[in-house]
Design an enzyme around this catalytic site. Structure first.
Site, short mmCIF file in Angstrom:
data_model
loop_
_atom_site.label_atom_id
_atom_site.label_comp_id
_atom_site.label_asym_id
_atom_site.label_seq_id
_atom_site.Cartn_x
_atom_site.Cartn_y
_atom_site.Cartn_z
N GLU A 60 0.84 -1.20 0.00
CA GLU A 60 0.00 0.00 0.00
C GLU A 60 0.87 1.25 0.00
O GLU A 60 2.02 1.21 0.43
CB GLU A 60 -0.87 0.02 1.27
CG GLU A 60 -2.33 -0.28 1.04
CD GLU A 60 -3.11 0.83 0.34
OE1 GLU A 60 -2.51 1.60 -0.44
OE2 GLU A 60 -4.31 0.92 0.57
N ASP B 211 -4.12 5.63 6.37
CA ASP B 211 -4.56 6.90 6.95
C ASP B 211 -5.64 6.58 8.00
O ASP B 211 -5.29 6.20 9.13
CB ASP B 211 -5.06 7.76 5.78
CG ASP B 211 -5.45 9.17 6.17
OD1 ASP B 211 -4.84 9.73 7.07
OD2 ASP B 211 -6.38 9.71 5.54
N ARG C 184 1.97 12.28 -8.84
CA ARG C 184 2.36 10.88 -8.58
C ARG C 184 3.80 10.61 -9.02
O ARG C 184 4.45 9.73 -8.47
CB ARG C 184 1.44 9.92 -9.34
CG ARG C 184 0.02 9.86 -8.82
CD ARG C 184 -0.68 8.65 -9.43
NE ARG C 184 -2.12 8.68 -9.29
CZ ARG C 184 -2.80 8.24 -8.22
NH1 ARG C 184 -2.14 7.77 -7.18
NH2 ARG C 184 -4.11 8.29 -8.19
P1 IMP Z 1 -7.53 5.28 4.49
O1 IMP Z 1 -8.07 6.57 5.06
O2 IMP Z 1 -6.59 4.59 5.42
O3 IMP Z 1 -8.67 4.42 4.04
O4 IMP Z 1 -6.67 5.68 3.22
C1 IMP Z 1 -7.24 5.59 1.97
C2 IMP Z 1 -6.43 6.12 0.83
O5 IMP Z 1 -6.47 7.53 0.89
C3 IMP Z 1 -4.96 5.77 0.75
O6 IMP Z 1 -4.70 4.50 0.22
C4 IMP Z 1 -4.51 6.87 -0.19
O7 IMP Z 1 -4.77 6.48 -1.53
C5 IMP Z 1 -5.39 8.04 0.21
N1 IMP Z 1 -4.67 8.96 1.09
C6 IMP Z 1 -4.74 9.07 2.43
N2 IMP Z 1 -3.93 10.05 2.89
C7 IMP Z 1 -3.31 10.56 1.79
C8 IMP Z 1 -2.33 11.59 1.59
O8 IMP Z 1 -1.82 12.27 2.51
N3 IMP Z 1 -1.95 11.81 0.29
C9 IMP Z 1 -2.44 11.10 -0.75
N4 IMP Z 1 -3.35 10.13 -0.61
C10 IMP Z 1 -3.79 9.86 0.65
MG MG Z 2 -4.07 3.71 -1.67
#
Ligand code: IMP
Ligand code: MG
Length: 174
Positions: free
Chosen positions: A96, A100, A162
């Site tokens: 991954e 977050d 990216r």
């Molecule tokens: P989750 O909140 O853990 O479900 O994270 C979901 C997705 O949000 C990650 O896999 C990233 O694709 C995106 N994401 C979360 N935080 C960031 C960030 O700071 N920059 C870019 N993408 C993010």
């Molecule tokens: Mg992701």
């Protein structure tokens, strides 16, 4: 042109850490067949470098997820493509970009268990533990980052940045 960004993790620090993770994973999975399962699209650059830092035979698999956020409900995660039946009975390492809130990873692990892998572990380039809303366990982590929006080395802001070779912080537009 890409605008200049404030660098949080340099290209050389990333490359050094990826080599360490690859060596650790190579030790931990010695004599086992490993499937690297990449989460599109954010993990692609990390995946490509990590795979070359692992000195074991590897199987490449990918899947793509989408998250939908709104203010009233917890975020919804959906599988867009991938997740083959090849994973049954295999050792699977999820690759991954960032963990977050944890909702994406929790959804993904739940989905994978339906496919009966032998083991499932998680390798993430970045972890933002201060933002966690649901408990998930991370087995390999490149770097912990503060609660800021980060881009580069696969991670995007509105599909931009990216291809930066480093991790930078973007200021949200007002
Ligand atoms: P989750 O909140 O853990 O479900 O994270 C979901 C997705 O949000 C990650 O896999 C990233 O694709 C995106 N994401 C979360 N935080 C960031 C960030 O700071 N920059 C870019 N993408 C993010
Ligand atoms: Mg992701």
């Amino acid at each position: 042109m890409l605008e200049p960004q404030s660098i949080l993790i340099s290209e050389s620090d990333i490359q050094q850490r990826v080599r360490e993770l690859g060596a650790q994973i190579s030790d931990d999975y010695a004599d086992r067949e490993l499937v690297l399962l990449g989460v599109l699209r954010g993990a692609v650059l990390f995946y490509a470098d990590l795979a070359r830092a692992i000195s074991l035979p590897l199987r490449f698999e990918f899947l793509q997820l989408a998250s939908y956020y709104d203010d009233t409900k917890p975020s919804q995660v959906q599988l867009i493509r991938g997740g083959s039946d090849y994973l049954a009975g295999r050792h699977v390492l999820i690759v991954e970009d960032i963990v977050d809130t944890g909702h994406t990873l929790k959804f993904l692990i739940g989905h994978l268990h339906l496919l009966n892998p032998k083991t499932v572990k998680v390798c993430t380039l970045l972890d933002k533990p201060s933002r966690r809303e649901t408990a998930v366990s991370v087995d390999y982590c490149g770097f912990e980052v503060p609660d800021a929006f980060v881009v580069g080395y696969g991670l995007d802001y509105a599909q931009k940045y990216r291809n930066l070779p480093y991790i930078a912080v973007v200021e949200p537009e007002h």
